[in-house]
Enzyme design. Structure first.
Site, short mmCIF file in Angstrom:
data_model
loop_
_atom_site.label_atom_id
_atom_site.label_comp_id
_atom_site.label_asym_id
_atom_site.label_seq_id
_atom_site.Cartn_x
_atom_site.Cartn_y
_atom_site.Cartn_z
N HIS A 135 2.01 -9.09 -1.14
CA HIS A 135 1.16 -8.10 -0.47
C HIS A 135 0.72 -7.00 -1.46
O HIS A 135 -0.47 -6.67 -1.53
CB HIS A 135 1.94 -7.51 0.71
CG HIS A 135 1.21 -6.46 1.50
ND1 HIS A 135 0.91 -6.61 2.84
CD2 HIS A 135 0.74 -5.23 1.14
CE1 HIS A 135 0.26 -5.52 3.26
NE2 HIS A 135 0.15 -4.67 2.26
N GLU A 136 1.68 -6.48 -2.23
CA GLU A 136 1.35 -5.36 -3.13
C GLU A 136 0.52 -5.83 -4.32
O GLU A 136 -0.40 -5.13 -4.75
CB GLU A 136 2.63 -4.65 -3.61
CG GLU A 136 3.49 -4.04 -2.51
CD GLU A 136 2.71 -3.18 -1.53
OE1 GLU A 136 1.73 -2.52 -1.95
OE2 GLU A 136 3.07 -3.15 -0.34
N CYS B 257 0.16 -2.91 7.06
CA CYS B 257 -0.21 -2.26 5.80
C CYS B 257 -0.45 -0.78 6.08
O CYS B 257 -1.10 -0.43 7.07
CB CYS B 257 -1.50 -2.90 5.27
SG CYS B 257 -2.11 -2.14 3.77
ZN ZN Z 1 -0.73 -2.79 2.08
#
Ligand code: ZN
Length: 214
Positions: free
Chosen positions: A168-169, A126
């Site tokens: 994830h987003e 990330c």
């Molecule tokens: Zn991230």
């Protein structure tokens, strides 16, 4: 629905953020903005300002480089993310991870739900947690619902790496970081990733570091 005053201050914040050209500073873990649920987008930014924010987020994602960026990662608490993955990987990685190209797109107010029960576990990182990667077991296939930047409805099923990026987003917009879902025993520095864990799957890392794969 934001109050007129909140509307103004959010727009002002974004205008200030966009005052300088070039990539935006990326907020890193420890900043509360990454841990709050972002506000649904509801016209808080005029179309022109929204377009400028999206352009700056795309530029920032490219410069990082990354394959996704959520608005809270540039300090803006709105449910907006950009994703794009040209997927420049060898064939064996493409096959093992389902890492196929994901064209640029904007996700406004996205949500996802699992399709089926299959899980896929791979290393991910990330931009807000620089220098580290960890294995996350995620839904192998998800149904994504969102709006695009023009307010048109998106409703589609994604699998492979695009499904991972979208999860994830979208998680970012709810104040969740990938580490919240990660196998912590898999945690590896960028250096360890380069030296040891470049295999297409994390099977060898799981044996050596002592964590389970689904
Ligand atoms: Zn991230």
């Amino acid at each position: 629905m934001a109050s007129p005053r909140a509307r103004t201050s959010l727009a002002e914040q974004v205008e200030e953020l966009l005052a300088d050209d070039g990539p935006l500073p990326i907020v890193v873990a420890g900043d509360p903005v990454l841990r709050r649920a972002a506000e649904p987008f509801d016209g808080q930014l005029e179309p022109e300002l929204l377009a400028c924010l999206i352009r700056a987020m795309r530029l920032t994602m490219h410069a990082a480089p990354g394959v996704g960026l959520a608005a809270p990662q540039v300090g803006v608490g709105l449910r907006i993310a950009v994703v794009e993955d040209p997927a420049p990987v060898p064939d064996e990685v493409r096959v093992a991870r389902g890492r196929v190209p994901l064209p640029f797109r904007v996700l406004v107010n996205p949500s996802y739900e699992a399709v089926g029960t299959a899980r896929a576990a791979f290393y991910e990182g990330c931009l807000s947690v620089p220098g580290w990667q960890a294995v996350v077991a995620r839904h192998a296939e998800v149904r994504l619902r969102a709006l695009d930047e023009h307010g048109r409805a998106v409703d589609e099923v994604l699998s492979g790496w695009p499904a991972r990026i979208v999860q994830h987003e979208t998680d970012h917009l709810g104040g969740t970081l990938y580490l919240d879902r990660a196998e912590l025993r898999s945690l590896s520095s960028s250096d360890a990733m380069t030296r040891r864990w470049t295999q297409p799957t994390p099977a060898e890392a799981a044996r050596a570091l002592g964590f389970e794969l689904p």
